[in-house]
Design a protein around this motif. Structure first.
Motif, PDB file in Angstrom:
ATOM      1  N   GLY A  56       1.079  -1.143   0.042  1.00  0.00           N
ATOM      2  CA  GLY A  56       0.371  -0.062   0.226  1.00  0.00           C
ATOM      3  C   GLY A  56       1.203   1.597  -0.070  1.00  0.00           C
ATOM      4  N   ASP A  57       0.039   2.495   0.320  1.00  0.00           N
ATOM      5  CA  ASP A  57       1.001   3.634   0.339  1.00  0.00           C
ATOM      6  C   ASP A  57       1.229   4.260   1.311  1.00  0.00           C
ATOM      7  N   PRO A  58       3.248   4.077   1.553  1.00  0.00           N
ATOM      8  CA  PRO A  58       3.209   4.433   2.617  1.00  0.00           C
ATOM      9  C   PRO A  58       3.007   5.817   3.349  1.00  0.00           C
ATOM     10  N   SER A  59       2.368   6.797   2.533  1.00  0.00           N
ATOM     11  CA  SER A  59       1.950   7.939   3.353  1.00  0.00           C
ATOM     12  C   SER A  59       0.973   7.984   3.798  1.00  0.00           C
ATOM     13  N   TRP A  60      -0.054   6.787   3.704  1.00  0.00           N
ATOM     14  CA  TRP A  60      -0.967   6.465   4.381  1.00  0.00           C
ATOM     15  C   TRP A  60      -1.031   6.624   6.066  1.00  0.00           C
ATOM     16  N   PHE A  61       0.113   6.439   6.679  1.00  0.00           N
ATOM     17  CA  PHE A  61       0.843   5.738   7.886  1.00  0.00           C
ATOM     18  C   PHE A  61       1.613   7.161   8.426  1.00  0.00           C
ATOM     19  N   HIS A  62       2.108   7.342   9.612  1.00  0.00           N
ATOM     20  CA  HIS A  62       3.012   8.009  10.199  1.00  0.00           C
ATOM     21  C   HIS A  62       3.480   6.803  10.541  1.00  0.00           C
ATOM     22  N   ARG A  63       5.182   6.776  10.087  1.00  0.00           N
ATOM     23  CA  ARG A  63       6.126   6.633  10.769  1.00  0.00           C
ATOM     24  C   ARG A  63       6.562   6.442  11.934  1.00  0.00           C
ATOM     25  N   LYS A  64       6.571   5.705  12.731  1.00  0.00           N
ATOM     26  CA  LYS A  64       7.059   5.731  14.615  1.00  0.00           C
ATOM     27  C   LYS A  64       8.264   6.399  14.395  1.00  0.00           C
ATOM     28  N   ALA A  65       9.174   7.267  15.651  1.00  0.00           N
ATOM     29  CA  ALA A  65      10.407   7.707  15.608  1.00  0.00           C
ATOM     30  C   ALA A  65      11.049   6.507  15.976  1.00  0.00           C
ATOM     31  N   GLN A  66      12.404   6.316  15.316  1.00  0.00           N
ATOM     32  CA  GLN A  66      13.084   5.334  15.875  1.00  0.00           C
ATOM     33  C   GLN A  66      14.490   5.949  16.921  1.00  0.00           C
ATOM     34  N   GLN A  67      14.643   4.653  17.620  1.00  0.00           N
ATOM     35  CA  GLN A  67      15.499   5.073  18.456  1.00  0.00           C
ATOM     36  C   GLN A  67      16.752   5.207  17.986  1.00  0.00           C
ATOM     37  N   ASN A  68      17.229   6.401  18.876  1.00  0.00           N
ATOM     38  CA  ASN A  68      18.841   6.910  18.293  1.00  0.00           C
ATOM     39  C   ASN A  68      19.744   7.127  19.511  1.00  0.00           C
ATOM     40  N   ARG A  69      20.020   5.733  19.809  1.00  0.00           N
ATOM     41  CA  ARG A  69      21.064   5.263  20.582  1.00  0.00           C
ATOM     42  C   ARG A  69      23.027   6.736  20.654  1.00  0.00           C
ATOM     43  N   ARG A  70      23.485   7.120  21.019  1.00  0.00           N
ATOM     44  CA  ARG A  70      24.340   7.589  20.734  1.00  0.00           C
ATOM     45  C   ARG A  70      25.433   7.029  21.569  1.00  0.00           C
ATOM     46  N   GLY A  71      26.774   6.428  21.054  1.00  0.00           N
ATOM     47  CA  GLY A  71      27.874   6.043  21.628  1.00  0.00           C
ATOM     48  C   GLY A  71      29.169   7.225  21.795  1.00  0.00           C
ATOM     49  N   PHE A  72      29.652   7.040  22.959  1.00  0.00           N
ATOM     50  CA  PHE A  72      30.859   8.075  23.302  1.00  0.00           C
ATOM     51  C   PHE A  72      31.868   7.351  23.981  1.00  0.00           C
ATOM     52  N   SER A  73      32.964   7.885  23.596  1.00  0.00           N
ATOM     53  CA  SER A  73      34.346   6.657  24.101  1.00  0.00           C
ATOM     54  C   SER A  73      34.731   7.114  25.696  1.00  0.00           C
ATOM     55  N   GLU A  74      34.943   6.065  26.651  1.00  0.00           N
ATOM     56  CA  GLU A  74      35.746   7.155  27.354  1.00  0.00           C
ATOM     57  C   GLU A  74      36.500   8.464  26.991  1.00  0.00           C
TER      58      GLU A  74
END
Length: 199
Positions: free
Chosen positions: A146-164
């Motif tokens: 179907g048409d992807p514009s029929w529904f909203h995309r849910k927010a995805q998790q965006n984890r950040r990784g920092f070094s010591e």
């Protein structure tokens, strides 16, 4: 449908408020999606809340819908019955609800079986189908049709990784929220409670 008489007073007011949440435009979008997603010769129901309820009430379409969102051989509902017996139809609706929850629809977005079976809250049924469609679009695993514009995309998790080292460097920085002490000194300050000296 259950043989229930008309409601009066507060019960009627509450039912009217629930019915006002039902969205006709959303209904046509959901009907189109279900027909495209299931990929079979499914008859388009006449518009209206009552017809939408009757169309989904036996649970077969809902089960076909949730099965179509999984790869072949991985369908959550193995046997879809087309029985006319009320308890079988209600059982299918509850199977769909369990499968939708396993798929990832939040418990708060899932309707109760009676909301559909008795037509108590068709807006809740719409909310569940919208949440399911949004999840299918977001997963983007090739099962959504179907048409992807029929529904909203849910927010995805965006984890950040920092070094010591980055974390240690961050401890030496004074954040702007704490203000700046550049150019400040204590010259000219007197102790608390002492009178100001005017020269």
């Amino acid at each position: 449908m259950a043989n229930r008489g008309p409601s009066y007073g507060l019960s009627r007011e509450v039912q009217e408020k629930i019915e006002q949440k039902y969205d006709q435009e959303l209904e046509s979008r959901l009907v189109n999606w279900i027909i495209v997603q299931c990929g079979e010769q499914i008859e388009h129901p006449p518009p209206g809340r009552q017809h939408f309820q009757t169309w989904l009430m036996d649970g077969t379409l809902l089960c076909k819908l949730i099965n179509s969102l999984h790869p072949k051989g991985n369908e959550p509902i193995a046997k879809i019955s087309e029985s006319k017996m009320a308890f079988k139809q209600m059982e299918q609706i509850s199977q769909f609800l369990k499968a939708a929850e396993i798929y990832g629809v939040r418990t708060t977005d899932i309707f109760q079986t009676v909301d559909l079976w008795e037509g108590k809250d068709m807006a809740a049924v719409q909310r569940t189908l919208m949440a399911l469609g949004s999840l299918a679009v977001t997963k983007d695993d090739g099962c959504y049709k179907g048409d992807p514009s029929w529904f909203h995309r849910k927010a995805q998790q965006n984890r950040r990784g920092f070094s010591e080292e980055q974390l240690r460097q961050g401890q030496n920085v004074i954040g702007l929220q704490m203000g700046s002490n550049k150019g400040a000194s204590q010259s000219g300050m007197t102790g608390y409670g002492m009178p100001r000296q005017i020269i």
